[in-house]
Design an enzyme around this catalytic site. Structure first.
Site, PDB file in Angstrom:
ATOM      1  N   SER A 146       6.119  -5.341  -5.552  1.00  0.00           N
ATOM      2  CA  SER A 146       4.576  -5.658  -5.710  1.00  0.00           C
ATOM      3  C   SER A 146       4.425  -7.196  -6.636  1.00  0.00           C
ATOM      4  O   SER A 146       5.179  -7.394  -7.097  1.00  0.00           O
ATOM      5  CB  SER A 146       4.641  -4.138  -7.202  1.00  0.00           C
ATOM      6  N   TYR A 160       6.320  -0.214 -14.572  1.00  0.00           N
ATOM      7  CA  TYR A 160       6.284   0.402 -13.119  1.00  0.00           C
ATOM      8  C   TYR A 160       6.721  -1.321 -13.278  1.00  0.00           C
ATOM      9  O   TYR A 160       7.019  -1.576 -11.278  1.00  0.00           O
ATOM     10  CB  TYR A 160       4.001  -0.012 -13.254  1.00  0.00           C
TER      11      TYR A 160
HETATM   12  N1  LIG Z   1      -3.091  -2.084  -4.916  1.00  0.00           N
HETATM   13  C1  LIG Z   1      -2.727  -2.681  -5.376  1.00  0.00           C
HETATM   14  O1  LIG Z   1      -3.427  -3.820  -5.420  1.00  0.00           O
HETATM   15  C2  LIG Z   1      -0.979  -3.062  -5.770  1.00  0.00           C
HETATM   16  C3  LIG Z   1      -0.201  -4.108  -6.306  1.00  0.00           C
HETATM   17  C4  LIG Z   1       0.511  -4.468  -6.144  1.00  0.00           C
HETATM   18  C5  LIG Z   1       1.375  -3.113  -5.011  1.00  0.00           C
HETATM   19  N2  LIG Z   1       0.640  -1.747  -4.647  1.00  0.00           N
HETATM   20  C6  LIG Z   1       1.654  -1.050  -4.224  1.00  0.00           C
HETATM   21  O2  LIG Z   1       0.917  -0.422  -3.044  1.00  0.00           O
HETATM   22  C7  LIG Z   1       1.075   0.841  -2.774  1.00  0.00           C
HETATM   23  C8  LIG Z   1       0.194   2.039  -2.952  1.00  0.00           C
HETATM   24  O3  LIG Z   1      -0.177   1.478  -3.654  1.00  0.00           O
HETATM   25  P1  LIG Z   1      -1.860   2.346  -3.800  1.00  0.00           P
HETATM   26  O4  LIG Z   1      -2.535   1.481  -4.503  1.00  0.00           O
HETATM   27  O5  LIG Z   1      -2.652   2.313  -2.555  1.00  0.00           O
HETATM   28  O6  LIG Z   1      -1.757   3.544  -4.561  1.00  0.00           O
HETATM   29  P2  LIG Z   1      -2.643   4.389  -4.502  1.00  0.00           P
HETATM   30  O7  LIG Z   1      -4.378   4.744  -4.038  1.00  0.00           O
HETATM   31  O8  LIG Z   1      -2.658   5.609  -5.739  1.00  0.00           O
HETATM   32  O9  LIG Z   1      -2.165   5.585  -2.844  1.00  0.00           O
HETATM   33  C9  LIG Z   1      -0.719   6.018  -3.458  1.00  0.00           C
HETATM   34  C10 LIG Z   1      -0.169   6.962  -2.074  1.00  0.00           C
HETATM   35  O10 LIG Z   1       1.614   7.825  -2.228  1.00  0.00           O
HETATM   36  C11 LIG Z   1       1.501   8.742  -1.868  1.00  0.00           C
HETATM   37  N3  LIG Z   1       1.863   9.506  -3.356  1.00  0.00           N
HETATM   38  C12 LIG Z   1       2.178   8.947  -4.925  1.00  0.00           C
HETATM   39  N4  LIG Z   1       3.185   9.807  -5.221  1.00  0.00           N
HETATM   40  C13 LIG Z   1       3.788  10.508  -4.267  1.00  0.00           C
HETATM   41  C14 LIG Z   1       4.617  10.987  -3.955  1.00  0.00           C
HETATM   42  N5  LIG Z   1       6.113  11.756  -5.303  1.00  0.00           N
HETATM   43  N6  LIG Z   1       5.254  11.132  -2.579  1.00  0.00           N
HETATM   44  C15 LIG Z   1       4.820  10.871  -1.825  1.00  0.00           C
HETATM   45  N7  LIG Z   1       3.752  10.109  -1.820  1.00  0.00           N
HETATM   46  C16 LIG Z   1       2.932  10.720  -3.379  1.00  0.00           C
HETATM   47  C17 LIG Z   1      -0.557   9.251  -2.607  1.00  0.00           C
HETATM   48  O11 LIG Z   1      -1.004  10.675  -1.965  1.00  0.00           O
HETATM   49  P3  LIG Z   1      -0.387  11.696  -2.850  1.00  0.00           P
HETATM   50  O12 LIG Z   1      -0.761  11.669  -4.209  1.00  0.00           O
HETATM   51  O13 LIG Z   1      -1.102  12.805  -2.395  1.00  0.00           O
HETATM   52  O14 LIG Z   1       0.692  12.359  -3.331  1.00  0.00           O
HETATM   53  C18 LIG Z   1      -1.294   8.154  -1.588  1.00  0.00           C
HETATM   54  O15 LIG Z   1      -1.416   7.915  -0.688  1.00  0.00           O
HETATM   55  C19 LIG Z   1       2.620   1.249  -4.378  1.00  0.00           C
HETATM   56  O16 LIG Z   1       3.726   0.780  -4.150  1.00  0.00           O
HETATM   57  C20 LIG Z   1       1.972   0.512  -5.043  1.00  0.00           C
HETATM   58  O17 LIG Z   1       2.812   0.274  -6.077  1.00  0.00           O
HETATM   59  C21 LIG Z   1       0.088  -1.312  -4.914  1.00  0.00           C
END
Ligand SMILES: NC(=O)c1ccc[n+]([C@@H]2O[C@H](COP(=O)([O-])OP(=O)(O)OC[C@H]3O[C@@H](n4cnc5c(N)ncnc54)[C@H](OP(=O)(O)O)[C@@H]3O)[C@@H](O)[C@H]2O)c1
Length: 256
Positions: A146, A160
């Site tokens: 991130s 985080y």
């Molecule tokens: N969105 C952004 O702007 C952004 C920016 C920078 C970095 N990121 C990174 O991108 C990645 C995805 O983020 P997102 O925004 O798409 O988040 P999200 O919408 O909350 O999705 C998270 C995903 O991870 C799964 N997950 C969470 N905890 C888990 C666990 N313990 N075991 C297995 N699966 C798990 C969730 O499914 P379940 O709940 O069913 O487990 C879901 O599929 C993360 O690493 C986040 O830090 C996101």
């Protein structure tokens, strides 16, 4: 012609059921990869896999990456159903926690570090035999970090930001260790993408405007931005990168 091809590659995407993981899964399936997604909640993962299977190949597995037993089960399933060979591992699953400094709870560290760092490390090491068995070398590990691990965030998400800085360093350390085995390890540091994780910020009109004004390219990340970078890193075009962290953020870090 084949410089950016991922056709026929076996790709595991953790947290592939929604958000950024779903964007990557859709892009990979469209590009002809054989995709496996995993998440804790099986229904959402299965529904997405069923939808994507209408146009390509996508399988859903249930796993909580904070559980050693689930990691073992996931690795066994990759062995059993996919010939024990994995071309690309996308460590995308992640958790976040926000709280004012003096109220930041211990469980806000435990949950975030066990998912974002320990779970990522343990799954990667457990899948090394499958990555070593990949036919198309080098095999690829792509960690989703991130920009919050590259610059100081404006939200109080201490565990985080620290976890994502750890992901970027772990990427370099693993890359150095695994280069001799033809396994590359790179990280992508996304900026702002509209997902469940960022909903609380981007649904607030004043915060949304403030964030968008701070993005040099003037917009939030779109599915093609993240899927395209993962496809590049997974293809022949990306074979000579290892230990890199690529910001996919509309210029927030690079132009800051
Ligand atoms: N969105 C952004 O702007 C952004 C920016 C920078 C970095 N990121 C990174 O991108 C990645 C995805 O983020 P997102 O925004 O798409 O988040 P999200 O919408 O909350 O999705 C998270 C995903 O991870 C799964 N997950 C969470 N905890 C888990 C666990 N313990 N075991 C297995 N699966 C798990 C969730 O499914 P379940 O709940 O069913 O487990 C879901 O599929 C993360 O690493 C986040 O830090 C996101």
């Amino acid at each position: 012609m084949n410089l950016f091809s991922v056709s026929g590659k076996t790709v595991l995407i953790t947290g592939g059921s929604r958000g950024i993981g779903e964007m990557i899964a859709r892009g990979m399936v469209d590009a002809g990869a054989r995709v496996i997604i995993c998440a804790r909640k099986p229904d959402a993962a299965r529904a997405l896999a069923a939808e994507l299977s209408q146009t390509g190949e996508c399988h859903a597995l249930q796993a909580d990456l904070t559980s050693c037993e689930d990691i073992e089960r996931l690795v066994a399933a990759v062995g059993e159903h996919f010939g024990g060979k994995l071309d690309v591992l996308v460590n995308n699953a992640g958790a976040a926690w926000g709280s004012p400094l003096e109220d930041f709870p211990t469980k806000g560290w435990e949950k975030v570090l066990s998912t974002n760092v320990t779970g990522l490390f343990e799954l990667t090491t457990a899948l090394l035999p499958a990555l070593r068995a990949a036919e198309d070398r080098p095999a690829r590990v792509i960690n989703i970090g991130s920009i919050d691990g590259l610059r100081v965030p404006f939200t109080e998400n201490y565990s985080y930001s620290a976890s994502k800085a750890a992901v970027h360093m772990l990427t370099r350390h693993l890359a150095q260790r695994l280069a001799g085995e033809a396994i590359t390890v790179n990280a992508i540091a996304p900026g702002f993408f509209l997902t469940e994780m960022t909903k609380f910020m981007l649904d607030d009109p004043s915060m949304n405007e403030m964030i968008q004004n701070g993005i040099p390219l003037g917009r939030f990340g779109q599915p093609a931005d993240i899927a395209g970078t993962v496809i590049f890193l997974s293809s022949t075009a990306g074979a000579y990168l290892t230990g890199a962290t690529i910001p996919v953020d509309g210029g927030v870090v690079g132009c800051g």
